[in-house]
Design an enzyme around this catalytic site. Structure first.
Site, short mmCIF file in Angstrom:
data_model
loop_
_atom_site.label_atom_id
_atom_site.label_comp_id
_atom_site.label_asym_id
_atom_site.label_seq_id
_atom_site.Cartn_x
_atom_site.Cartn_y
_atom_site.Cartn_z
N LEU A 71 0.81 -1.22 0.00
CA LEU A 71 0.00 0.00 0.00
C LEU A 71 0.84 1.27 0.00
O LEU A 71 0.28 2.37 -0.13
CB LEU A 71 -0.94 0.00 1.21
CG LEU A 71 -2.02 -1.09 1.18
CD1 LEU A 71 -2.84 -1.06 2.45
CD2 LEU A 71 -2.92 -0.93 -0.04
N LYS A 72 2.15 1.14 0.12
CA LYS A 72 3.01 2.32 -0.01
C LYS A 72 3.28 2.65 -1.48
O LYS A 72 3.81 3.70 -1.79
CB LYS A 72 4.33 2.09 0.73
CG LYS A 72 4.15 2.01 2.25
CD LYS A 72 5.47 1.81 2.97
CE LYS A 72 5.26 1.71 4.48
NZ LYS A 72 6.54 1.49 5.19
N GLY A 135 -0.27 2.06 22.27
CA GLY A 135 -0.87 1.47 23.46
C GLY A 135 -1.37 0.08 23.19
O GLY A 135 -1.43 -0.37 22.04
N HIS A 136 -1.71 -0.61 24.26
CA HIS A 136 -2.33 -1.93 24.17
C HIS A 136 -3.52 -1.97 25.13
O HIS A 136 -3.78 -1.01 25.86
CB HIS A 136 -1.33 -3.03 24.50
CG HIS A 136 -0.37 -3.31 23.39
ND1 HIS A 136 -0.77 -3.87 22.19
CD2 HIS A 136 0.98 -3.10 23.27
CE1 HIS A 136 0.27 -4.00 21.39
NE2 HIS A 136 1.34 -3.54 22.02
N ASP A 137 -4.22 -3.08 25.12
CA ASP A 137 -5.42 -3.25 25.94
C ASP A 137 -5.24 -2.72 27.36
O ASP A 137 -6.10 -1.98 27.86
CB ASP A 137 -5.78 -4.75 25.96
CG ASP A 137 -6.94 -5.07 26.88
OD1 ASP A 137 -8.04 -5.35 26.37
OD2 ASP A 137 -6.75 -5.07 28.10
N ILE A 138 -4.15 -3.06 28.00
CA ILE A 138 -3.96 -2.67 29.40
C ILE A 138 -3.91 -1.16 29.55
O ILE A 138 -4.40 -0.59 30.53
CB ILE A 138 -2.69 -3.34 29.98
CG1 ILE A 138 -2.63 -3.15 31.49
CG2 ILE A 138 -1.42 -2.81 29.30
CD1 ILE A 138 -1.54 -3.96 32.16
N ASN A 139 -3.33 -0.46 28.56
CA ASN A 139 -3.26 1.00 28.61
C ASN A 139 -4.63 1.63 28.42
O ASN A 139 -4.99 2.59 29.11
CB ASN A 139 -2.30 1.51 27.54
CG ASN A 139 -0.95 0.84 27.58
OD1 ASN A 139 -0.57 0.12 26.66
ND2 ASN A 139 -0.21 1.04 28.66
N TYR A 140 -5.40 1.08 27.48
CA TYR A 140 -6.74 1.63 27.23
C TYR A 140 -7.65 1.40 28.43
O TYR A 140 -8.42 2.28 28.82
CB TYR A 140 -7.35 0.98 25.98
CG TYR A 140 -6.42 0.96 24.79
CD1 TYR A 140 -5.60 2.06 24.49
CD2 TYR A 140 -6.32 -0.16 23.96
CE1 TYR A 140 -4.73 2.04 23.41
CE2 TYR A 140 -5.46 -0.18 22.88
CZ TYR A 140 -4.66 0.92 22.61
OH TYR A 140 -3.81 0.89 21.54
N ASP A 166 -9.66 -5.08 24.22
CA ASP A 166 -9.54 -5.48 22.83
C ASP A 166 -10.82 -6.08 22.26
O ASP A 166 -11.26 -5.70 21.17
CB ASP A 166 -8.41 -6.51 22.67
CG ASP A 166 -7.03 -5.87 22.64
OD1 ASP A 166 -6.96 -4.63 22.57
OD2 ASP A 166 -6.04 -6.61 22.69
#
Length: 398
Positions: A71-72, A135-140, A166
């Protein structure tokens, strides 16, 4: 199936977006995974032959088609634009701005197809202070406020794996948004952009926490006698009638005996006098839990299961993950598929889900999908030679 005839483009990602795409595929949508062109090749293979596996540890690929596009490259962008012009939904899991840099944002694609539903699934949403933060699940879950109430009394906050953010607040909420947009499109004839923030999705799924803890709610002091303290309230494992107890064989029983009639049946099963253990005696919760725990330690999980089965006490065994498919209730409803994974839910009476268990090989459908949207054998050969696309296996005509 309920979503038969729906064409979905899923930009490859991890966890929430693949889960959202799997839900749509399970209920009949044709989901095309757009993966990155591979850069690794087997020794002795030409550059158009890639390993037959995705370079992404996604385990939620069943029932989807796999294509690989660079896609680039402008030609790759044109392929996706052409694909989007006939699609119902595009699902992308990137941070804000990524698709725009590729000239594939909603402004570009929705102009080509006004019926396109452009679903954006990100951690922090499409605007706001943290919109471009990693971020990941724990951050959200941490930013949402929900993580602060999860975990034990003597421990720091603990995430429920990555299920809450997630999958519940992310993938499932996004699938709901897509279905709502499809219903609205049936009236307006137009698509729209969906902004699914995992932070806000987690908040929304957890709305009950905020509503139940308001001081003007009549039962707030019963539900939250120690608001702000983990494992110290009615439903967080702090109460003796809503927690988990260890059995003689080091397994566990789950107790949810909240209503008076169920609590009475629970005490009866334990062989205890109800007058000695009033149900909502908050000041004595710890003492009651110690007594109940001593009772449960006197018998095995199987013995307690036999005592409480069909007793309407809201007491059940904690079934091991690997054994869940064989547990008698789950087996009686055929709750698991033949590969041992959960059956799609909910069950629809006329148009139930009928998932395809086969997972696609990396780039297995690139040639087929490109031909469907009008590209010739010569076009595909050139795209392969220029590393604009990957194909899993070239046909004889190429």
């Amino acid at each position: 199936m309920a979503l038969k005839g729906l064409k979905v483009i899923e930009m490859v990602g991890l966890a929430p977006a693949p889960f959202c795409g799997m839900i749509l595929a399970d209920f009949g949508a044709s989901v095309i995974r757009v993966e990155k062109v591979g850069k690794l090749y087997k020794v002795g293979e030409t550059r158009n032959k890639v390993n037959d596996s995705s370079f992404n540890p996604d385990v939620l690929k069943r029932g989807k088609q796999s294509i690989a596009i660079e896609l680039k490259h402008k030609e790759g962008q044109n392929i996706l634009k052409k694909l989007s012009s006939t699609a119902d939904v595009l699902l992308e899991p990137f941070r804000p701005g990524v698709m725009e840099k590729l000239n594939l944002g909603p402004e570009q694609l929705c102009k080509l197809n006004e019926r396109l539903i452009y679903a954006r699934l990100s951690g922090f949403g499409q605007d706001g202070t943290f919109m471009k933060e990693a971020g990941h699940d724990i951050n959200y879950l941490a930013v949402s406020g929900v993580l602060s109430v999860l975990g034990g009394k003597s421990s720091h906050p603990l995430p429920p794996i990555n299920l809450m953010g997630d999958f519940a607040g992310g993938g499932l909420i996004c699938a709901l948004g897509i279905c709502l947009a499809l219903i609205e499109r049936a009236n307006s004839g137009k698509g729209q952009v969906i902004d699914t923030s995992i932070v806000e999705g987690s908040n929304y799924v957890s709305s009950w926490l905020w509503h139940s803890s308001k001081s003007d709610q009549p039962f707030s002091k019963i539900i939250w006698p120690n608001l702000g303290k983990r494992e110290s309230n009615l439903l967080d494992g702090g109460s003796p009638m809503y927690t988990v107890y260890e059995t003689k064989d080091n397994k566990h029983m789950a107790v949810g005996a909240l209503e008076p009639q169920f609590y009475a049946n629970f005490l009866s099963g334990l062989g205890l006098n109800p007058e000695e253990y009033p149900e909502y005696d908050v000041d004595n919760y710890d003492k009651m839990k110690a007594v109940f725990q001593k009772c449960f330690k006197s018998k095995t999980q199987q013995e307690w299961t036999e005592i409480f089965d069909h007793k309407n006490a809201c007491v059940t065994p904690v079934v091991n993950l690997k054994d869940a498919k064989d547990y008698k209730h789950n087996a009686s409803r055929n709750s698991f598929l033949t590969d041992g994974t959960p059956r799609p839910s909910p069950l629809l009476s006329r148009t139930p889900a009928s998932p395809t268990l086969k997972e696609p090989k990396f780039a297995e459908h690139t040639e087929h999908v490109l031909k469907e949207i009008g590209y010739s054998d010569d076009d595909i050969r050139r795209f392969v030679d220029e590393n604009i696309i990957n194909v899993a296996k070239l046909t004889s005509s190429l």
